[in-house]
Motif scaffolding. Sequence first.
Motif, PDB file in Angstrom:
ATOM      1  N   UNK A   1     -15.184 -35.071 -29.827  1.00  0.00           N
ATOM      2  CA  UNK A   1     -14.089 -35.887 -29.305  1.00  0.00           C
ATOM      3  C   UNK A   1     -13.677 -36.936 -30.331  1.00  0.00           C
ATOM      4  N   UNK A   2     -14.672 -37.613 -30.911  1.00  0.00           N
ATOM      5  CA  UNK A   2     -14.376 -38.656 -31.881  1.00  0.00           C
ATOM      6  C   UNK A   2     -13.680 -38.078 -33.106  1.00  0.00           C
ATOM      7  N   UNK A   3     -14.135 -36.912 -33.561  1.00  0.00           N
ATOM      8  CA  UNK A   3     -13.517 -36.307 -34.736  1.00  0.00           C
ATOM      9  C   UNK A   3     -12.117 -35.791 -34.438  1.00  0.00           C
ATOM     10  N   UNK A   4     -11.913 -35.280 -33.228  1.00  0.00           N
ATOM     11  CA  UNK A   4     -10.563 -34.880 -32.838  1.00  0.00           C
ATOM     12  C   UNK A   4      -9.629 -36.085 -32.836  1.00  0.00           C
ATOM     13  N   UNK A   5     -10.176 -37.218 -32.392  1.00  0.00           N
ATOM     14  CA  UNK A   5      -9.389 -38.443 -32.379  1.00  0.00           C
ATOM     15  C   UNK A   5      -8.931 -38.791 -33.797  1.00  0.00           C
ATOM     16  N   UNK A   6      -9.847 -38.684 -34.752  1.00  0.00           N
ATOM     17  CA  UNK A   6      -9.490 -38.961 -36.150  1.00  0.00           C
ATOM     18  C   UNK A   6      -8.407 -38.000 -36.632  1.00  0.00           C
ATOM     19  N   UNK A   7      -8.562 -36.725 -36.228  1.00  0.00           N
ATOM     20  CA  UNK A   7      -7.595 -35.731 -36.642  1.00  0.00           C
ATOM     21  C   UNK A   7      -6.194 -36.065 -36.125  1.00  0.00           C
ATOM     22  N   UNK A   8      -6.127 -36.449 -34.849  1.00  0.00           N
ATOM     23  CA  UNK A   8      -4.822 -36.756 -34.257  1.00  0.00           C
ATOM     24  C   UNK A   8      -4.189 -37.970 -34.916  1.00  0.00           C
ATOM     25  N   UNK A   9      -4.999 -38.984 -35.205  1.00  0.00           N
ATOM     26  CA  UNK A   9      -4.475 -40.175 -35.876  1.00  0.00           C
ATOM     27  C   UNK A   9      -3.904 -39.799 -37.240  1.00  0.00           C
ATOM     28  N   UNK A  10      -4.628 -38.968 -37.978  1.00  0.00           N
ATOM     29  CA  UNK A  10      -4.155 -38.543 -39.296  1.00  0.00           C
ATOM     30  C   UNK A  10      -2.850 -37.776 -39.180  1.00  0.00           C
ATOM     31  N   UNK A  11      -2.734 -36.935 -38.151  1.00  0.00           N
ATOM     32  CA  UNK A  11      -1.524 -36.141 -37.982  1.00  0.00           C
ATOM     33  C   UNK A  11      -0.312 -37.020 -37.749  1.00  0.00           C
ATOM     34  N   UNK A  12      -0.492 -38.056 -36.943  1.00  0.00           N
ATOM     35  CA  UNK A  12       0.646 -38.888 -36.592  1.00  0.00           C
ATOM     36  C   UNK A  12       1.063 -39.774 -37.761  1.00  0.00           C
ATOM     37  N   UNK A  13       0.104 -40.164 -38.600  1.00  0.00           N
ATOM     38  CA  UNK A  13       0.464 -40.952 -39.780  1.00  0.00           C
ATOM     39  C   UNK A  13       1.487 -40.209 -40.627  1.00  0.00           C
ATOM     40  N   UNK A  14       1.295 -38.924 -40.827  1.00  0.00           N
ATOM     41  CA  UNK A  14       2.210 -38.122 -41.635  1.00  0.00           C
ATOM     42  C   UNK A  14       1.959 -36.663 -41.297  1.00  0.00           C
ATOM     43  N   UNK A  15       2.944 -35.991 -40.702  1.00  0.00           N
ATOM     44  CA  UNK A  15       2.743 -34.620 -40.242  1.00  0.00           C
ATOM     45  C   UNK A  15       2.433 -33.675 -41.399  1.00  0.00           C
ATOM     46  N   UNK A  16       2.786 -34.061 -42.641  1.00  0.00           N
ATOM     47  CA  UNK A  16       2.437 -33.213 -43.786  1.00  0.00           C
ATOM     48  C   UNK A  16       0.917 -33.044 -43.908  1.00  0.00           C
ATOM     49  N   UNK A  17       0.180 -34.052 -43.442  1.00  0.00           N
ATOM     50  CA  UNK A  17      -1.287 -33.954 -43.460  1.00  0.00           C
ATOM     51  C   UNK A  17      -1.737 -32.750 -42.630  1.00  0.00           C
ATOM     52  N   UNK A  18      -1.159 -32.602 -41.433  1.00  0.00           N
ATOM     53  CA  UNK A  18      -1.520 -31.478 -40.569  1.00  0.00           C
ATOM     54  C   UNK A  18      -1.163 -30.151 -41.221  1.00  0.00           C
ATOM     55  N   UNK A  19      -0.035 -30.113 -41.920  1.00  0.00           N
ATOM     56  CA  UNK A  19       0.396 -28.871 -42.559  1.00  0.00           C
ATOM     57  C   UNK A  19      -0.509 -28.505 -43.733  1.00  0.00           C
ATOM     58  N   UNK A  20      -0.950 -29.501 -44.495  1.00  0.00           N
ATOM     59  CA  UNK A  20      -1.893 -29.223 -45.587  1.00  0.00           C
ATOM     60  C   UNK A  20      -3.208 -28.701 -45.008  1.00  0.00           C
ATOM     61  N   UNK A  21      -3.660 -29.314 -43.911  1.00  0.00           N
ATOM     62  CA  UNK A  21      -4.904 -28.864 -43.289  1.00  0.00           C
ATOM     63  C   UNK A  21      -4.743 -27.453 -42.730  1.00  0.00           C
ATOM     64  N   UNK A  22      -3.593 -27.147 -42.149  1.00  0.00           N
ATOM     65  CA  UNK A  22      -3.341 -25.791 -41.667  1.00  0.00           C
ATOM     66  C   UNK A  22      -3.454 -24.781 -42.805  1.00  0.00           C
ATOM     67  N   UNK A  23      -2.830 -25.118 -43.950  1.00  0.00           N
ATOM     68  CA  UNK A  23      -2.890 -24.220 -45.106  1.00  0.00           C
ATOM     69  C   UNK A  23      -4.326 -24.066 -45.603  1.00  0.00           C
ATOM     70  N   UNK A  24      -5.074 -25.177 -45.609  1.00  0.00           N
ATOM     71  CA  UNK A  24      -6.454 -25.131 -46.088  1.00  0.00           C
ATOM     72  C   UNK A  24      -7.323 -24.275 -45.166  1.00  0.00           C
ATOM     73  N   UNK A  25      -7.130 -24.383 -43.865  1.00  0.00           N
ATOM     74  CA  UNK A  25      -7.900 -23.563 -42.930  1.00  0.00           C
ATOM     75  C   UNK A  25      -7.481 -22.092 -43.006  1.00  0.00           C
ATOM     76  N   UNK A  26      -6.217 -21.838 -43.327  1.00  0.00           N
ATOM     77  CA  UNK A  26      -5.781 -20.453 -43.534  1.00  0.00           C
ATOM     78  C   UNK A  26      -6.516 -19.843 -44.713  1.00  0.00           C
ATOM     79  N   UNK A  27      -6.623 -20.603 -45.803  1.00  0.00           N
ATOM     80  CA  UNK A  27      -7.401 -20.132 -46.963  1.00  0.00           C
ATOM     81  C   UNK A  27      -8.867 -19.943 -46.589  1.00  0.00           C
ATOM     82  N   UNK A  28      -9.394 -20.867 -45.766  1.00  0.00           N
ATOM     83  CA  UNK A  28     -10.813 -20.803 -45.394  1.00  0.00           C
ATOM     84  C   UNK A  28     -11.120 -19.542 -44.611  1.00  0.00           C
ATOM     85  N   UNK A  29     -10.268 -19.188 -43.650  1.00  0.00           N
ATOM     86  CA  UNK A  29     -10.577 -18.007 -42.827  1.00  0.00           C
ATOM     87  C   UNK A  29     -10.336 -16.725 -43.606  1.00  0.00           C
ATOM     88  N   UNK A  30      -9.450 -16.779 -44.602  1.00  0.00           N
ATOM     89  CA  UNK A  30      -9.303 -15.617 -45.481  1.00  0.00           C
ATOM     90  C   UNK A  30     -10.557 -15.437 -46.332  1.00  0.00           C
TER      91      UNK A  30
END
Length: 752
Positions: free
Chosen positions: A143-172
């Motif tokens: 829960x606490x880590x999700x909270x950090x994630x949401x705060x980071x996303x709202x600061x700048x949505x590009x952060x969420x998009x970079x993380x999405x790309x990074x997780x896409x590479x990770x699962x590949x």
Amino acid sequence: MVQVRSPQPVNTDGSIDLGRWLDHLQTMVPALDRKVLLEACEYARSADERVKTPEGSWGNGASSHIIGLEIAEILASLKLDQDSLVAAVLYRSVREDKITLADVRQRFGPVVGKLIEGVLRMAAISASLNPRESLVLGTQVQVENLRKMLIAMVDDVRVALIKLAERTCAIRAVKNASGERRRKVAREVFDIYAPLAHRLGIGHIKWELEDVSFRYLEPEQYKQIANLLHERRVDRDLYITHVVQQLKNALADSDIKAEVKGRAKHIYSIWRKMQKKGLQFSQIHDVRAVRVMVPEVRDCYTTLGTVHSLWRHIPKEFDDYIANPKENGYRSLHTAVIGPEGKVLEVQIRTHDMHEEAELGVCAHWRYKGADVSNGPSHYEEKISWLRQVLEWHEELGDIGGLAEQLRVDIEPDRVYVFTPDGHAIDLPKGATPLDFAYRVHTEIGHGCRGAKVNGRIVPLSYSLQTGEQVEIIASKQGTPSRDWLNSNLGYVTTSRARAKIVHWFKLQARDQNVAAGKIMLERELARLDTPSVDYERLAEKANLKTAEDLFAALGAADLRLTHVVNLAQQLVEPAERGTDQFEFIPRRSSTTTTSRPGRRDDIQIQGVGNLLTQIARCCQPLPGDPIVGYITLGRGVTIHRQDCANALQLAGREPERMIQVNWGPVPEKTYPVEIFIRAYDRAGLLRDISQVLLNEKINVITVNTQSNKEDSTATMALTIEIPGLDALGRLLGRISQLPNIIDARRHRTAS
């Protein structure tokens, strides 16, 4: 289907040819500053050479420099800006302590540094997820880590998009990793990042994440569908080629400039549709599909007419997402027809702009300083607004399942759209109430809510909102939540978001207050259901609590559902009632396809393994409606535990291969006669209003007996009704109690 990516260009010595790689990126991002990006690539590569990681950061031999290039390539396909690409190239090097964040800020500027810092904060979630647990079983750390994630996303949505790309590479990258590693990454991606990609409207990323996650989490199901698709691939490709050419010719005759392509159906979406609708693979209409892209919106509807003139339309298989876009902004026309050779064919029709938005989502409407968006208001602000609404949870997030519900809206697409007094649109789940609306607007408005107006007319707080209505909340600054709001039988709140905020408020109150309030709640509900005297100490033990005081405190703090405790109380008094005409509120087995433990009436369906002997775990004693999980024993069949049972969690840690997914079987159709007693101040329309409640709850009435007392102007009613269970009875009595002039509404037991 899983994406197949092209390999990066290499020199003769095996190193990446950065010049050719930048040429490729520039085809996707024409305004790319090659000099800055080349400097970032060289900086990351030199850091790799200084600090070696023998197995690669993901254990697949890839260096952080190579991973950074892959992330940047994904972001370039999403049309992200220069700073995002630089941050992507450097992120893994910073994550692995090969370069410092301070050096990045000094060399590439504060914006790039802030983006990397935000992605680092989001990365905390990866470390806390258990590969054997769904997000629904999350811990407070998650829960606490999700909270950090949401705060980071709202600061700048590009952060969420970079993380999405990074997780896409990770699962590949985990293709050749251990099974446990694959499941860990897949669980995280499936629960968080695929739904996030959906909410941001990035279609091709969402589909890839879902398919690959599904392959690792449900390998047998994945292989089965993949094989069925492969067996028909040659025939399907020939068929689609013929259909595409036929449609192109027809559109050319109508002077429509169209691009027509075959469309691959994604494996996870096929499986989900089969599960959701109970269909066989042969019944899936859109395995064969084509997509038509045209210049203008009017061409979409002209094309639709052409398609329906060529082939017969299948009734109820048409969706107009242009007139009524999906919540994430998706727009298109979907229709299913009987195509050539009598085969079912799905056709999607959209403009080129709509297609770009479906693939890129929020990235197709990029609005940062200096960006030019000329096609009017975009969905970008709406998506950012959604992210900010999710952030409002961070003070009371105690229920990961609620977050999963908020992210994965495609599971329950029925929404209602209502308006604030200022004209702002608010979307809520179907069946939402004014209280749900109040908490959606702001926590304090919800806490202080004392009434509501819909279209200028005062309505009960349990009123079910309808699309297009204007809602005004009547609030008090000194107002506080009512514990009745948490009683599901009264229907005040329906969303987990509102419930979580109310629960959080009560958790902050003193234990003594919770004990007193919980005792009053339970005694009042048991009296209304006319349940004989219950031993509260035994009831607490049955609820896995030490004392009756603990039971009252848990009820008062809303850690326990009132309906759950009432059901436990009914089980305690049930043996004494055997042989009487009183009915039992425990569902009977209603299908030969389910199995249950001898002497137990709870229907349990075992997914994917047929009929097995089952038994209820004594440690947690799950009841119908509780989230459950199965453990395969040696010689005693399957033991059914609550998902949050400590013993089940320990078993999952030691022997995960023996845990299986189970769920409760269908609710039985059988009903039981019950007599209820109602006392009210007499008024015109009283019987009509009570009858309407019975009609709304779909309750059949066997007998009605009414009497009026002229001396005190009261009326009493004795009704015999047919009811399916205790929950339904509690809900009915709650609804009746809310009617004007009602003094008392309770169950009445006839003397035996």
